[in-house]
Design a protein around this motif. Structure first.
Motif, PDB file in Angstrom:
ATOM      1  N   UNK A  14       1.044  -1.396   0.192  1.00  0.00           N
ATOM      2  CA  UNK A  14      -0.073   0.177   0.097  1.00  0.00           C
ATOM      3  C   UNK A  14       0.559   1.101   0.399  1.00  0.00           C
ATOM      4  N   UNK A  15       2.254   1.079   0.496  1.00  0.00           N
ATOM      5  CA  UNK A  15       2.865   2.471   0.654  1.00  0.00           C
ATOM      6  C   UNK A  15       3.431   2.045  -0.412  1.00  0.00           C
ATOM      7  N   UNK A  16       3.694   1.197  -1.329  1.00  0.00           N
ATOM      8  CA  UNK A  16       4.372   1.811  -2.275  1.00  0.00           C
ATOM      9  C   UNK A  16       3.670   1.936  -3.372  1.00  0.00           C
ATOM     10  N   UNK A  17       2.470   1.637  -3.222  1.00  0.00           N
ATOM     11  CA  UNK A  17       0.863   1.907  -4.221  1.00  0.00           C
ATOM     12  C   UNK A  17       1.390   3.998  -4.300  1.00  0.00           C
ATOM     13  N   UNK A  18       1.416   4.047  -3.211  1.00  0.00           N
ATOM     14  CA  UNK A  18       1.020   5.802  -3.036  1.00  0.00           C
ATOM     15  C   UNK A  18       2.477   6.238  -3.087  1.00  0.00           C
ATOM     16  N   UNK A  19       3.398   6.232  -2.778  1.00  0.00           N
ATOM     17  CA  UNK A  19       4.528   6.759  -3.367  1.00  0.00           C
ATOM     18  C   UNK A  19       4.361   6.441  -5.229  1.00  0.00           C
ATOM     19  N   UNK A  20       3.743   5.534  -5.570  1.00  0.00           N
ATOM     20  CA  UNK A  20       3.994   5.501  -6.951  1.00  0.00           C
ATOM     21  C   UNK A  20       3.521   6.095  -7.567  1.00  0.00           C
ATOM     22  N   UNK A  36       0.277  13.995 -13.629  1.00  0.00           N
ATOM     23  CA  UNK A  36      -0.588  12.759 -14.142  1.00  0.00           C
ATOM     24  C   UNK A  36      -1.409  12.340 -12.649  1.00  0.00           C
ATOM     25  N   UNK A  37      -2.477  12.313 -13.207  1.00  0.00           N
ATOM     26  CA  UNK A  37      -3.185  11.178 -12.233  1.00  0.00           C
ATOM     27  C   UNK A  37      -3.358   9.682 -11.681  1.00  0.00           C
ATOM     28  N   UNK A  38      -2.179   9.048 -11.719  1.00  0.00           N
ATOM     29  CA  UNK A  38      -3.158   7.713 -11.427  1.00  0.00           C
ATOM     30  C   UNK A  38      -3.373   7.302 -10.084  1.00  0.00           C
ATOM     31  N   UNK A  39      -4.597   6.604  -9.702  1.00  0.00           N
ATOM     32  CA  UNK A  39      -4.887   6.375  -8.317  1.00  0.00           C
ATOM     33  C   UNK A  39      -3.849   5.076  -7.904  1.00  0.00           C
ATOM     34  N   UNK A  40      -3.699   5.757  -6.543  1.00  0.00           N
ATOM     35  CA  UNK A  40      -2.411   4.357  -6.161  1.00  0.00           C
ATOM     36  C   UNK A  40      -3.476   3.154  -6.330  1.00  0.00           C
ATOM     37  N   UNK A  41      -4.511   3.036  -6.070  1.00  0.00           N
ATOM     38  CA  UNK A  41      -5.177   1.249  -6.733  1.00  0.00           C
ATOM     39  C   UNK A  41      -4.786   0.794  -7.757  1.00  0.00           C
ATOM     40  N   UNK A  42      -4.687   1.710  -9.044  1.00  0.00           N
ATOM     41  CA  UNK A  42      -4.274   0.921  -9.767  1.00  0.00           C
ATOM     42  C   UNK A  42      -2.415   0.043  -9.900  1.00  0.00           C
ATOM     43  N   UNK A  43      -2.182   1.075  -9.440  1.00  0.00           N
ATOM     44  CA  UNK A  43      -0.862   0.377  -8.904  1.00  0.00           C
ATOM     45  C   UNK A  43      -0.950  -1.040  -7.794  1.00  0.00           C
ATOM     46  N   UNK A  44      -1.852  -0.925  -7.116  1.00  0.00           N
ATOM     47  CA  UNK A  44      -1.675  -1.920  -5.949  1.00  0.00           C
ATOM     48  C   UNK A  44      -2.571  -3.171  -7.051  1.00  0.00           C
ATOM     49  N   UNK A  45      -3.264  -3.069  -7.800  1.00  0.00           N
ATOM     50  CA  UNK A  45      -3.878  -4.020  -8.376  1.00  0.00           C
ATOM     51  C   UNK A  45      -3.096  -4.944  -9.630  1.00  0.00           C
ATOM     52  N   UNK A  46      -1.605  -3.588  -9.339  1.00  0.00           N
ATOM     53  CA  UNK A  46      -0.973  -4.697 -10.470  1.00  0.00           C
ATOM     54  C   UNK A  46       0.211  -5.576  -9.724  1.00  0.00           C
ATOM     55  N   UNK A  47       0.619  -4.804  -8.776  1.00  0.00           N
ATOM     56  CA  UNK A  47       1.816  -5.423  -7.841  1.00  0.00           C
ATOM     57  C   UNK A  47       0.978  -7.036  -7.123  1.00  0.00           C
ATOM     58  N   UNK A  54       3.277 -10.917 -14.563  1.00  0.00           N
ATOM     59  CA  UNK A  54       4.382  -9.597 -14.963  1.00  0.00           C
ATOM     60  C   UNK A  54       5.534 -10.599 -15.076  1.00  0.00           C
ATOM     61  N   UNK A  55       6.116 -11.849 -15.240  1.00  0.00           N
ATOM     62  CA  UNK A  55       7.042 -12.267 -15.637  1.00  0.00           C
ATOM     63  C   UNK A  55       7.252 -12.843 -17.050  1.00  0.00           C
ATOM     64  N   UNK A  56       5.581 -13.388 -17.663  1.00  0.00           N
ATOM     65  CA  UNK A  56       5.283 -13.632 -18.853  1.00  0.00           C
ATOM     66  C   UNK A  56       5.395 -12.567 -19.655  1.00  0.00           C
ATOM     67  N   UNK A 152      -8.223  -4.498 -19.437  1.00  0.00           N
ATOM     68  CA  UNK A 152      -6.887  -5.168 -19.001  1.00  0.00           C
ATOM     69  C   UNK A 152      -6.956  -5.152 -17.781  1.00  0.00           C
ATOM     70  N   UNK A 153      -7.397  -4.136 -17.163  1.00  0.00           N
ATOM     71  CA  UNK A 153      -6.878  -3.743 -15.574  1.00  0.00           C
ATOM     72  C   UNK A 153      -8.430  -3.799 -15.041  1.00  0.00           C
ATOM     73  N   UNK A 154      -9.264  -4.234 -15.763  1.00  0.00           N
ATOM     74  CA  UNK A 154     -10.370  -5.610 -15.801  1.00  0.00           C
ATOM     75  C   UNK A 154     -10.463  -6.373 -15.336  1.00  0.00           C
ATOM     76  N   UNK A 155     -10.200  -7.481 -16.211  1.00  0.00           N
ATOM     77  CA  UNK A 155      -9.412  -8.434 -16.063  1.00  0.00           C
ATOM     78  C   UNK A 155      -8.563  -9.305 -15.174  1.00  0.00           C
ATOM     79  N   UNK A 156      -7.616  -8.154 -14.938  1.00  0.00           N
ATOM     80  CA  UNK A 156      -5.788  -7.604 -14.368  1.00  0.00           C
ATOM     81  C   UNK A 156      -5.425  -8.746 -15.320  1.00  0.00           C
ATOM     82  N   UNK A 157      -5.594  -8.309 -16.440  1.00  0.00           N
ATOM     83  CA  UNK A 157      -4.294  -9.042 -17.140  1.00  0.00           C
ATOM     84  C   UNK A 157      -3.760  -7.726 -17.871  1.00  0.00           C
TER      85      UNK A 157
END
Length: 182
Positions: A14-20, A36-47, A54-56, A152-157
């Protein structure tokens, strides 16, 4: 750089996402002159994704890079054979099943391609302009990009598989539809 990485390792997701998110906000878009406004939730969903996804994506990108370098080296070493190979692939033929007239036509056409490329330099394109135009219009279609990345965000892919998407193909110049094949 190592200090920043160590700091991120000790932080909770959560802290990492807020900082990003704060770092992203600090980027001023040159077109809009706005942060550029990107909510921390976006990064949390990715992480929060499984590491395999991610490796693929990274493996696919690295594989593409390797293929590109190999093909570029082959083209630089043997441009006529390179073009003959591309022509054979486009014709769905193999060198083993060519008739004598097909071999001659292949060599002449490949040589012509090499000569045209030398003469036209950067204006030469091996791929039909219809596909290059489709690439440019797709690349610059902000609505389509928003749709792709939104789905992709909705499907988390987070890999793009255009051949699996059911979307309307853009019309090229002259009213023909672009049937990009993989």
């Amino acid at each position: 750089m190592n200090k920043q990485f160590d700091l991120f390792q000790k932080m909770k997701i959560k802290e990492v996402c807020e900082n990003i998110s704060r770092m992203t906000y600090a980027y001023i878009n040159p077109d809009t002159k706005q942060p550029t406004v990107v909510p921390s939730k976006h990064y949390k969903d990715i992480l929060d994704q499984p590491v395999e996804v991610l490796v693929n994506d990274q493996v696919k990108k690295q594989f593409l890079n390797i293929m590109f370098k190999q093909m570029k080296a082959l083209k630089d070493e043997e441009p006529i054979l390179f073009n003959e190979t591309l022509l054979l692939m486009d014709l769905n033929k193999t060198p083993d099943n060519l008739e004598l007239n097909e071999e001659a036509a292949l060599k002449i056409t490949a040589t012509e391609l090499v000569e045209n490329e030398k003469a036209q330099k950067k204006k030469f394109h091996l791929i039909d302009n219809e596909y290059l135009n489709a690439y440019e219009s797709t690349k610059n279609d902000s609505e389509l990009m928003a749709q792709l990345f939104g789905e992709q965000q909705n499907e988390r892919i987070y890999s793009i598989e255009l051949d699996e998407m059911d979307m309307e193909k853009p019309k090229a110049k002259g009213g023909k539809s672009n049937d990009l094949q993989h």
